[in-house]
Write a protein that holds these residues in place. Structure first.
Motif, PDB file in Angstrom:
ATOM      1  N   VAL A  17       0.849  -1.198   0.000  1.00 35.11           N
ATOM      2  CA  VAL A  17       0.000   0.000   0.000  1.00 35.11           C
ATOM      3  C   VAL A  17       0.882   1.243   0.000  1.00 35.11           C
ATOM      4  CG1 VAL A  17      -1.544   1.368   1.469  1.00 35.11           C
ATOM      5  CG2 VAL A  17      -2.002  -1.059   1.079  1.00 35.11           C
ATOM      6  N   VAL A  53      -5.674   7.611   6.783  1.00 36.39           N
ATOM      7  CA  VAL A  53      -6.507   6.412   6.711  1.00 36.39           C
ATOM      8  C   VAL A  53      -7.245   6.346   8.040  1.00 36.39           C
ATOM      9  CG1 VAL A  53      -6.522   3.899   6.537  1.00 36.39           C
ATOM     10  CG2 VAL A  53      -4.914   5.239   5.147  1.00 36.39           C
ATOM     11  N   VAL A  73      -7.253  -1.106   3.806  1.00 32.81           N
ATOM     12  CA  VAL A  73      -6.700  -0.713   2.511  1.00 32.81           C
ATOM     13  C   VAL A  73      -6.123  -1.966   1.857  1.00 32.81           C
ATOM     14  CG1 VAL A  73      -5.159   0.831   1.275  1.00 32.81           C
ATOM     15  CG2 VAL A  73      -6.173   1.560   3.448  1.00 32.81           C
ATOM     16  N   SER A  95      -2.806  -0.950  -3.117  1.00 39.64           N
ATOM     17  CA  SER A  95      -3.600   0.267  -3.318  1.00 39.64           C
ATOM     18  C   SER A  95      -2.747   1.521  -3.146  1.00 39.64           C
ATOM     19  CB  SER A  95      -4.767   0.307  -2.335  1.00 39.64           C
ATOM     20  OG  SER A  95      -5.652  -0.765  -2.564  1.00 39.64           O
ATOM     21  N   VAL A 149      -3.237   5.384  -2.026  1.00 41.90           N
ATOM     22  CA  VAL A 149      -4.167   6.291  -1.355  1.00 41.90           C
ATOM     23  C   VAL A 149      -3.818   7.716  -1.755  1.00 41.90           C
ATOM     24  CG1 VAL A 149      -4.978   7.137   0.876  1.00 41.90           C
ATOM     25  CG2 VAL A 149      -4.524   4.695   0.554  1.00 41.90           C
ATOM     26  N   VAL A 162      -8.973   8.356   3.440  1.00 40.33           N
ATOM     27  CA  VAL A 162      -9.879   7.215   3.568  1.00 40.33           C
ATOM     28  C   VAL A 162     -10.688   7.403   4.848  1.00 40.33           C
ATOM     29  CG1 VAL A 162     -10.071   4.714   3.808  1.00 40.33           C
ATOM     30  CG2 VAL A 162      -8.275   5.705   2.345  1.00 40.33           C
ATOM     31  N   ALA A 194      -6.991   4.377  -4.869  1.00 46.08           N
ATOM     32  CA  ALA A 194      -7.835   3.607  -3.977  1.00 46.08           C
ATOM     33  C   ALA A 194      -9.253   4.152  -3.969  1.00 46.08           C
ATOM     34  CB  ALA A 194      -7.240   3.623  -2.575  1.00 46.08           C
TER      35      ALA A 194
END
Length: 210
Positions: free
Chosen positions: A170, A178, A184, A188, A190, A194, A205
């Motif tokens: 990630v 996050v 996650v 992914s 980001v 999130v 993501a």
């Protein structure tokens, strides 16, 4: 020398056993007692030089025991910690000799760090964080019971909430967050915050139902 019980006899537990052995080779710290797992057959068919000595739900900690947490799922991790600590359990931090902690990094109780894991200056890491072979960058904050898997690319000043789970590979862009209880998925990227409780996957993501 304290007795050490590894809580969880799955793959994570068997890896953690090796890291404890590596620590003991550098400086003897624990007498390894074995595993606790509610599945008494968890080691069936696996080569391992220690066995399961009891169930988590039944174990009564003694004064000379310490516990190493080998559970990655954040909510399960929190529930097990609360159960054992209510009975007086003391959790050890397991920091592999090949992990690195920089000056001015801060971390809490029960930290687990794999080989190659890294805490950068002025990062803040909460209690019972599981950090596989990844780095927590400078000025980042990681909440209690979060799990960060191997080969994650966290960057400057990211925020990882309580009980968040980051799968392998990630990437989180600088300054992004996050949320608590978020998941996650593997690989992914980001690029926007999130929200708490959301599951995201992909590059970039996106929220997904899986």
């Amino acid at each position: 020398m304290k007795d050490l019980l590894i809580v969880g006899a799955g793959g994570f537990g068997r890896e953690l056993l090796q890291w404890v052995k590596d620590i003991n080779q550098v400086e003897p710290k624990w007498q390894i007692k074995g595993f606790l797992d509610d599945d008494l057959n968890a080691l069936d068919g696996k080569k391992c030089d220690y066995g399961i000595v009891g169930k988590i739900q039944d174990w009564q900690p003694s004064e000379n025991e310490e516990f190493a947490l080998a559970i990655a799922a954040p909510k399960t991790k929190e529930a097990v910690v609360n159960l054992l600590k209510a009975r007086g359990a003391v959790f050890a931090e397991i920091i592999h000799p090949e992990a690195r902690i920089c000056d001015f990094a801060e971390w809490g109780e029960g930290l687990v760090m794999y080989p190659g894991a890294f805490l950068s200056p002025n990062c803040q890491v909460g209690n019972f964080v599981t950090l596989l072979s990844s780095a927590v960058p400078h000025d980042a904050v990681v909440g209690d019971f979060a799990t960060i898997s191997s080969n994650c690319g966290l960057t400057r000043a990211v925020r990882i909430g309580k009980r968040a789970f980051l799968a392998e590979h990630v990437c989180v862009l600088p300054g992004h967050s996050v949320g608590e209880d978020a998941y996650v998925g593997m690989g992914s990227v980001v690029v926007r915050n999130v929200s708490a409780g959301k599951k995201v996957f992909g590059n970039p993501a996106k929220v997904i139902d899986f």
